[in-house]
Design an enzyme around this catalytic site. Structure first.
Site, mmCIF file in Angstrom:
data_model
loop_
_atom_site.group_PDB
_atom_site.id
_atom_site.type_symbol
_atom_site.label_atom_id
_atom_site.label_comp_id
_atom_site.label_asym_id
_atom_site.label_seq_id
_atom_site.Cartn_x
_atom_site.Cartn_y
_atom_site.Cartn_z
ATOM 1 N N GLU A 1 0.822 -1.216 0.000
ATOM 2 C CA GLU A 1 0.000 0.000 0.000
ATOM 3 C C GLU A 1 0.854 1.263 0.000
ATOM 4 O O GLU A 1 0.486 2.264 -0.626
ATOM 5 C CB GLU A 1 -0.947 0.001 1.208
ATOM 6 C CG GLU A 1 -2.116 -0.974 1.104
ATOM 7 C CD GLU A 1 -1.759 -2.398 1.476
ATOM 8 O OE1 GLU A 1 -0.589 -2.647 1.832
ATOM 9 O OE2 GLU A 1 -2.645 -3.273 1.409
ATOM 10 N N HIS B 1 -11.546 -5.532 8.687
ATOM 11 C CA HIS B 1 -12.213 -5.344 7.389
ATOM 12 C C HIS B 1 -13.470 -4.507 7.569
ATOM 13 O O HIS B 1 -14.439 -4.666 6.833
ATOM 14 C CB HIS B 1 -12.588 -6.694 6.765
ATOM 15 C CG HIS B 1 -11.415 -7.516 6.353
ATOM 16 N ND1 HIS B 1 -10.646 -8.233 7.245
ATOM 17 C CD2 HIS B 1 -10.866 -7.745 5.135
ATOM 18 C CE1 HIS B 1 -9.695 -8.862 6.596
ATOM 19 N NE2 HIS B 1 -9.801 -8.585 5.313
#
Lengths: 321, 343
Positions: A58, A125
């Site tokens: 990322e 999540h």
């Protein structure tokens, strides 16, 4: 015909790729696979060489986008889940967000964050990170709550010359539908009165809009008229629309799915208190998720986040004051 | 994959060899003198914030700068005054940034080594180490998407940066995309005060290239000729499409981390080893031995550089400081999105 929130996001990206050769999409599994949620379905095939799988990196994903933006491109980055954007946090808040201020070179990147809780998703999540990005100067943070806004605001995000953190709620992906894509939209930075009322203002955004509207419907059966403001954009924040609403109702309840500490709801209350103290008939209140990680089990998750029921209960308490 | 670098075309020719050595030497000399001026200004209290010198790293830095074309991309680090100048940064940009002139490229919003001109390919570093690599990757990636061939991106790091996640992610990314990236690692034995045996455990930092599928090259960072040859070769290989290149130069930082640091932790054994030799003196000896220049020529260049530096300092000192009342306190380029000025 109907179109879902997720399809609107896909269509906005297709539109951007079609109309602007500077646009490309980069992220994990976004290529031939079409993305973990299928938000880039078929785009790699339709726009060869412009929708590219990235390694699980990322930090480097966002860094590459910043470099490409310096070179005049308009990258769209997909973080597979908002939660993972923390690995790229440094590049977002220290590289992208400072570039214009330091150098006068703008940084038009769009970072898509599939965010928010869904049943069974657990601590890593489910997160809502809009407040932490809004905290940093140099970022625009958008939180569309409708299919129409998902489409028009994503297109706007790509056109904006600044880095945009685009928070798209996973709970809305499949279930939220509209008849067609919009041809016009409110400008970025303008909130929307989602439901008119005169007794109390609920200020909210993203998926919590529907909990607030359901609460307002429930309270309507008790004779209360609740106004619901959909912020659409948390940064910039449309203080004028909020204060105007509070001027009509005299009561403010802010609802957010994110954690309470230093969040968007706290910011809204601070602004209303500073700018519209005399308009308030009762102390402003807020309702957020509990101050723990987001739980996995559906029983715990449903109690962790605000729901129509808890929003209605908080509103009733405020209406009694 | 440690590789032997053969001399590229220009360095193989006697005239060009002389020219590249002399050009690099002059940037080394100017950087050394500029750094010394900054240290003097710092001690006199004329500079706000830190001062970071490149003493001992000028050969490596200059060799990197002269190996690049003006259309390439360069992300220097804190000890790269020489490389910056070689890439084309005016001395005045450095002086204005250190002295906080409102007319400098950063206009007082950022200082000292945090300066650059992104649209001219010179990137202003953020402080987070390794973070500039993926940004350079992005520029190279975008040029490929736009069909602009032939660019190289060079990024300077210290050995400490090779421990960061950003380094790992970005070098892997460059390898996956086969980008024309040259990573120049100055292994100066200490990251601030941390010695190498507390920084990494591989036998040699070039080993890191193997794991990423990246060609790696070792060089003696005190030797200008070796730096020109190895970095020139790495840049040529990257430009020719052979993917990212990792260059690891061994040397010693001949100063503190910044001017606030007396570097008392640097062990005498290292100072007295070949790593501790001064690359500027070595370069002068080598240029004289090669009969490329003599002491009289060095003296002329030295006084020219001093004059240029003094003029730049005098000019920047006459210039206005940034005015907080005239400052636009806006972080976004989209004017109407700026809100809440904090009043």
């Amino acid at each position: 015909m109907s179109i879902t929130y997720l399809e609107a996001i896909r269509e906005a990206q297709a539109h951007a790729l079609r109309d602007d050769p500077r646009v490309f999409i980069y992220g994990q599994d976004v290529g031939a696979f079409g993305g973990a949620f299928k938000a880039t379905k078929n785009l790699a095939k339709e726009y060869p060489g412009r929708v590219l799988d990235a390694p699980i990196s990322e930090d480097a994903i966002v860094g590459l986008a910043v470099g490409a933006a310096i070179e005049g491109m308009r990258p769209i980055i997909e973080m597979q889940f908002a939660d993972f954007s923390t690995v790229g946090f440094n590049q977002i808040v220290n590289q992208a967000a400072t570039l214009f201020w330091r150098t006068q070179v703008s940084c038009p990147i769009t970072v898509r964050l599939p965010f928010g809780g869904t049943s069974g998703s657990g601590p890593f999540h489910s997160q809502s990170l809009e407040a932490i990005y809004a905290h940093y100067p140099g970022l625009v943070v958008l939180t569309p709550a409708t299919v129409e806004d998902a489409y028009s605001m994503l297109l706007a995000a790509v056109a904006i010359d600044d880095p945009v953190v685009f928070c798209e709620h996973k709970l809305l992906y499949y279930h939220l539908k509209a008849d067609k894509l919009p041809s016009e939209a409110l400008p970025i930075g303008k909130a929307r009165i989602a439901r008119e009322g005169r007794d109390l203002t609920i200020v909210t955004y993203s998926a919590m809009l529907y909990e607030a509207i359901d609460a307002a419907k429930e309270l309507a059966t008790e004779g209360w008229e609740i106004e619901v403001v959909d912020l659409r954009s948390v940064k910039p924040l449309d203080t004028d629309t909020i204060v105007a609403s509070v001027a009509r109702t005299g009561r403010l309840l802010c609802v957010g799915e994110a954690w309470p500490w230093g969040g968007v709801t706290a910011e809204v209350i601070a602004r209303v208190t500073a700018e519209g103290y005399g308009l308030l008939d009762a102390p402003p209140q807020r309702l957020n998720a509990k101050d723990t990680p987001v739980p996995y089990h559906p029983n715990l998750w449903a109690a962790h986040r605000p729901t129509a029921r808890s929003v209605a209960a908080a509103a009733r308490n405020l209406l009694r004051q | 994959m440690l590789q032997t670098v053969t001399g590229p075309g220009p360095v193989g020719q006697a005239g060009a060899l002389r020219e590249s050595h002399l050009a690099a030497y002059r940037f080394m000399l100017r950087a050394r003198l500029l750094d010394e001026k900054f240290a003097t200004l710092y001690r006199a209290g004329k500079i706000q914030g830190g001062v970071f010198l490149g003493r001992g790293q000028e050969a490596l830095s200059a060799a990197t700068g002269v190996s690049l074309k003006k259309t390439d991309v360069f992300a220097p680090l804190i000890r790269d005054a020489a490389g910056r100048m070689a890439f084309g940064e005016p001395i005045l940009d450095a002086v204005r940034t250190y002295l906080g002139s409102a007319l400098g490229p950063m206009r007082g919003r950022d200082g000292n080594v945090h300066r650059g001109r992104p649209q001219q390919g010179l990137l202003p570093m953020i402080s987070h180490l390794g973070a500039m690599i993926s940004v350079v990757n992005g520029i190279l990636f975008a040029r490929r998407l736009k069909g602009i061939p032939g660019s190289v991106g060079a990024v300077c790091l210290g050995e400490g940066a090779t421990s960061t996640g950003s380094f790992h992610e970005a070098l892997n990314q460059a390898a996956v995309e086969k980008l024309p990236l040259v990573l120049v690692v100055a292994n100066n034995q200490y990251a601030y005060s941390t010695p190498n045996d507390r920084q990494f455990a591989c036998a040699d930092l070039t080993d890191k290239g193997v794991g990423y599928g990246v060609a790696a090259h070792a060089v003696d960072g005190t030797d200008l000729s070796a730096c020109l040859e190895v970095i020139g070769g790495a840049v040529a290989r990257a430009r020719a499409g052979h993917g990212p290149q990792l260059v690891v130069a061994s040397l010693l930082r001949l100063c503190g981390h910044g001017e606030h640091d007396d570097a008392s932790y640097i062990v005498p054994k290292l100072k007295n080893s070949p790593l501790g030799r001064d690359c500027l003196k070595l370069a002068e000896e080598s240029l004289q031995q090669k009969q490329f220049a003599d002491a009289a020529q060095f003296a002329v260049w030295r006084s020219e550089a001093i004059r240029e530096i003094e003029e730049a300092v005098a000019q920047a000192q006459r210039e206005p400081a940034p005015d907080p009342y005239a400052e636009k306190w806006e972080a976004l380029s989209t004017e109407n999105f700026n809100e809440g000025q904090g009043e």
